[in-house]
Design an enzyme around this catalytic site. Structure first.
Site, short mmCIF file in Angstrom:
data_model
loop_
_atom_site.label_atom_id
_atom_site.label_comp_id
_atom_site.label_asym_id
_atom_site.label_seq_id
_atom_site.Cartn_x
_atom_site.Cartn_y
_atom_site.Cartn_z
N ARG A 74 0.82 50.92 30.40
CA ARG A 74 0.88 51.47 29.04
C ARG A 74 -0.08 52.65 28.88
O ARG A 74 0.27 53.65 28.23
CB ARG A 74 0.57 50.37 28.03
CG ARG A 74 0.79 50.77 26.59
CD ARG A 74 0.80 49.57 25.67
NE ARG A 74 0.97 50.01 24.29
CZ ARG A 74 0.08 49.80 23.33
NH1 ARG A 74 -1.05 49.16 23.59
NH2 ARG A 74 0.30 50.24 22.11
N HIS A 78 1.03 56.41 27.68
CA HIS A 78 0.43 57.05 26.51
C HIS A 78 -0.34 58.31 26.88
O HIS A 78 -0.53 59.17 26.03
CB HIS A 78 -0.47 56.05 25.78
CG HIS A 78 0.30 55.07 24.94
ND1 HIS A 78 0.01 54.82 23.62
CD2 HIS A 78 1.36 54.27 25.23
CE1 HIS A 78 0.85 53.92 23.14
NE2 HIS A 78 1.68 53.57 24.11
N ASN A 106 -2.70 54.20 19.87
CA ASN A 106 -3.51 53.85 21.04
C ASN A 106 -4.57 52.79 20.78
O ASN A 106 -5.23 52.35 21.73
CB ASN A 106 -4.20 55.10 21.58
CG ASN A 106 -3.23 56.13 22.12
OD1 ASN A 106 -2.12 55.80 22.51
ND2 ASN A 106 -3.65 57.39 22.12
N HIS A 207 8.98 47.60 28.97
CA HIS A 207 8.68 46.51 28.05
C HIS A 207 9.02 45.14 28.62
O HIS A 207 8.91 44.13 27.92
CB HIS A 207 9.42 46.72 26.72
CG HIS A 207 8.79 47.76 25.85
ND1 HIS A 207 9.35 48.21 24.68
CD2 HIS A 207 7.63 48.45 25.99
CE1 HIS A 207 8.57 49.14 24.14
NE2 HIS A 207 7.53 49.30 24.93
#
Length: 316
Positions: A74, A78, A106, A207
């Site tokens: 992740r 990001h 975040n 995911h």
């Protein structure tokens, strides 16, 4: 250019060459042109053991904390989707610009994942000196996390340069869509970096790992259940999230939450996707066929990653 750097996520962070499982036959795809300055042997002379240092550290760390795999993946997403894979998400407040860590998308990035990257940086510096960029460490950590969780393995081109300043809040919000977004909104975001509906479905497969906070999907439960939400699944979610703004978490994938596989897509077929941005992939005609294909054939999911990313053109 910014869009070229962002596309490195797709080429370097997901799949150029993949395995059907962590130990199965490798599925290869033609390698795309690499961005200027990147190659697969970038540290051959200065830190030839870099990749083994990262892998060995993460093998032990993820064995102790399986959630670390999703957290590292992740962080890399990001980082790359905002202003390219430059490691800027790792920076603290710099020159009056707040750290990207405090931006709303975040704030739930796990501190343990940031610590793991810092620990890797120290190990690499001890072995080779300060030659491996933080951006490359994040890319390798994401790749190895996927592999150690049972997913694809792929070569990562290296040589990224670290950013010197965090992105500002506007830039971050313009790059990272909210989990309440539908496919139309998601495609509008991805169009900025030349990605399409099939890319969206493949990237969303990340995911299959990780957890989510109740506040990120509560609009599907309150004031009443989203009509696309499986009733049994909704009842289970309400046990974890009994009211608005509950500070609890649940797994993204209810079937195999700690394994990188295709069960995320099976969840969608059963209307058990957690976010609106997940479940709408099965509702929208532009993405539903790919969701169905990946749900019934895990190898197709991995091949899809390879072929999509291998044909993404990246320039300097």
């Amino acid at each position: 250019m910014a869009s070229s750097r962002v596309l490195l996520l797709v080429v370097a962070a997901l799949a150029i060459s993949v395995s059907a499982t962590a130990a199965a036959t490798k599925i290869s795809a033609p390698l795309p042109p690499l961005a200027k300055g990147l190659n697969f042997d970038f540290y051959k002379a200065t830190c030839p053991q870099a990749e083994s240092i990262v892998f060995n550290f993460l093998r032990d760390a993820i064995r102790k904390d399986v959630g670390l795999a999703a957290a590292l993946l992740r962080i890399h997403f990001h980082d790359c989707f905002v202003q390219g894979c430059d490691g800027s998400v790792l920076l603290d407040k710099t020159g009056g610009t707040d750290s990207e860590k405090v931006a709303p998308p975040n704030v739930t990035l796990r501190p343990t994942a940031f610590k793991a990257i810092n620990d890797l940086r120290a190990l690499l510096a001890k072995a080779c000196g300060a030659v491996v960029s933080c951006a490359d460490i994040a890319a390798l950590a994401a790749r190895d996390s996927v592999h150690l969780a049972g997913g694809p393995h792929y070569p990562v081109p290296l040589g990224r340069r670290d950013g010197l300043a965090p992105a500002n809040l506007t830039t971050i919000l313009d790059a990272l869509p909210a989990p309440s977004s539908n496919v139309t909104t998601l495609l509008r975001f991805l169009a900025k970096i030349s990605l399409d509906a099939n890319d969206l479905v493949a990237l969303s497969g990340a995911h299959t790992l990780g957890i989510a906070h109740c506040t990120s999907f509560q609009e599907r439960l309150f004031p009443q259940n989203d009509v696309t939400l499986n009733k049994w699944f909704a009842s289970q979610l309400r046990l974890t999230c009994p009211a608005l703004n509950t500070d609890n978490t649940t797994n993204n994938d209810i079937r195999t939450p700690n394994v990188f596989d295709n069960k995320y897509y099976v969840d969608l077929l059963n209307r058990q996707g957690l976010f609106t941005s997940d479940q709408d992939l099965h509702t929208d005609a532009r993405t539903k066929p790919t969701v169905t294909s990946f749900a019934v054939d895990q190898a197709a999911f991995f091949r899809g990653l390879a072929s999509k990313q291998a044909h993404t053109q990246v320039d300097g």
